[in-house]
Write a protein that holds these residues in place. Structure first.
Motif, PDB file in Angstrom:
ATOM      1  N   CYS A 222      -6.620   1.140   4.828  1.00 16.99           N
ATOM      2  CA  CYS A 222      -6.704   2.532   4.348  1.00 16.99           C
ATOM      3  C   CYS A 222      -8.063   2.775   3.707  1.00 16.99           C
ATOM      4  CB  CYS A 222      -5.583   2.829   3.358  1.00 16.99           C
ATOM      5  SG  CYS A 222      -3.982   2.983   4.169  1.00 16.99           S
TER       6      CYS A 222
ATOM      7  N   CYS B 261       0.842  -1.203   0.000  1.00 21.89           N
ATOM      8  CA  CYS B 261       0.000   0.000   0.000  1.00 21.89           C
ATOM      9  C   CYS B 261       0.884   1.263   0.000  1.00 21.89           C
ATOM     10  CB  CYS B 261      -0.905  -0.020   1.229  1.00 21.89           C
ATOM     11  SG  CYS B 261      -1.872   1.468   1.471  1.00 21.89           S
TER      12      CYS B 261
ATOM     13  N   ILE C  52       0.237   4.114   0.873  1.00 20.94           N
ATOM     14  CA  ILE C  52      -0.033   5.005   2.006  1.00 20.94           C
ATOM     15  C   ILE C  52       0.651   4.505   3.277  1.00 20.94           C
ATOM     16  CG2 ILE C  52      -1.862   5.995   3.478  1.00 20.94           C
ATOM     17  CD1 ILE C  52      -1.918   7.062   0.578  1.00 20.94           C
ATOM     18  N   CYS C  53       0.395   3.229   3.611  1.00 17.78           N
ATOM     19  CA  CYS C  53       0.879   2.732   4.904  1.00 17.78           C
ATOM     20  C   CYS C  53       1.867   1.576   4.751  1.00 17.78           C
ATOM     21  CB  CYS C  53      -0.314   2.297   5.757  1.00 17.78           C
ATOM     22  SG  CYS C  53      -1.117   0.814   5.117  1.00 17.78           S
TER      23      CYS C  53
ATOM     24  N   CYS D 186      -4.517  -0.549   0.542  1.00 17.88           N
ATOM     25  CA  CYS D 186      -4.894  -1.693   1.376  1.00 17.88           C
ATOM     26  C   CYS D 186      -6.304  -1.511   1.951  1.00 17.88           C
ATOM     27  CB  CYS D 186      -3.873  -1.893   2.496  1.00 17.88           C
ATOM     28  SG  CYS D 186      -4.013  -0.676   3.808  1.00 17.88           S
TER      29      CYS D 186
HETATM   30 ZN   LIG Z   1      -2.749   1.207   3.572  1.00 17.48          ZN
END
Ligand SMILES: [Zn+2]
Length: 302
Positions: A34, A10, A12-13, A31
């Motif tokens: 998120c 992911c 983002i994370c 993911c």
């Molecule tokens: Zn994520």
């Protein structure tokens, strides 16, 4: 490694991307964790960019603080789809869920609201005030009484005819259902917001339905009144968090009560029939004369 190991983590994370229908933002998979944080109107969700999503996550984390302090003072139930709105009167917050697990809105975000019976306005509220419109639903429900009586009579007649040939009921009559449309279908609630991710929240509450086997105007009105009580609770809750101290030419809760009484006090068309039933009960000694008199007064609305 497995078949899906080529998917990048992911963006983002860094979390693992789900093997099952993962969500994409600007062509990149994110993911499930998120994705589960996204709570915004469809239109905004569709056009969400990666940059926009990062900005949203900042908002989401700030919103978490409101979720943490949320104390439920009122919960409004919308019935069928289990929609609920919860209110926190102390902090002037609300959330479209049964727990503060979705976006928590502050009272100041609410600019106005409308509640309609299908397309007929019932309530309108804003900082200008709250207006209640007289509903024609009870009246229109009562106007259906002759049709209902006709239906019941036809069915009774069919039952008698059915029994005439061989003395047995062939159950044909039980297949006759009342299908006259109700005075209205749904209460349409719209909350108009001044908020970066929501401009309008729409939710419906099912209006009452006639029992299609034993339609009864009294039952309908009773059920309608129960729905109205829930709607009034909602209006008062919205007023409490967003429009406290608005000009007095509009309703206070006492006005609500007064109008509510109006709905009850009109004597139902088949009150006489009901009274006859209670009279029979009295004559059989099942209820006392006093109980009968009380019931009669209630039914006649006197
Ligand atoms: Zn994520």
């Amino acid at each position: 490694m497995g078949l899906f190991s080529k998917k990048s983590p992911c963006p983002i994370c860094g979390g693992k991307i789900s093997w099952f229908l993962p969500t994409k933002i600007e062509g990149e998979y994110i993911c499930d964790t998120c994705n589960s944080k996204i709570d915004m109107e469809n239109d905004k969700r569709i056009h969400l960019t990666m940059q926009g999503f990062k900005k949203y996550l900042t908002f989401y984390n700030q919103n978490q603080l409101l979720k943490d302090q949320f104390v439920i003072s009122e919960r409004i139930d919308f019935g069928l789809w289990d929609t609920k709105i919860i209110f926190d009167y102390k902090h002037k917050l609300f959330c479209m869920s049964k727990n503060p697990d979705k976006t928590v809105f502050e009272g100041k975000h609410l600019k106005s609201f409308t509640i309609k019976e299908d397309s007929m306005p019932l309530f309108e509220g804003s900082a200008e005030g709250i207006r209640r419109y007289t509903s024609t639903v009870p009246e229109r429900a009562m106007a259906l009484a002759p049709q209902i009586a006709q239906f019941m009579m036809n069915r009774e007649m069919a039952r008698v005819v059915d029994k005439m040939d061989d003395g047995n009921e062939n159950r044909i009559t039980s297949m006759q259902y009342f299908d006259i449309p109700e005075p209205f279908q749904t209460f349409n609630v719209e909350l108009h917001l001044d908020h970066p991710y929501w401009t309008v929240i729409k939710c419906d509450m099912e209006g009452p339905r006639f029992d299609n086997n034993r339609p009864d105007v009294n039952d309908y009105i009773r059920e309608y009144k129960r729905s109205i009580e829930e709607i009034e609770k909602l209006v008062i809750a919205l007023k409490t968090i967003s429009f406290q101290g608005i000009p007095g030419r509009f309703m206070g809760s006492s006005t609500v009560r007064a109008q509510e009484v109006n709905i009850v006090s009109a004597p139902p068309v088949d009150a006489i029939e009901e009274i006859k039933k209670y009279k029979a009960l009295m004559e059989e000694g099942i209820i006392s004369q006093k109980e009968f008199e009380a019931k009669k007064k209630q039914l006649l609305g006197i």
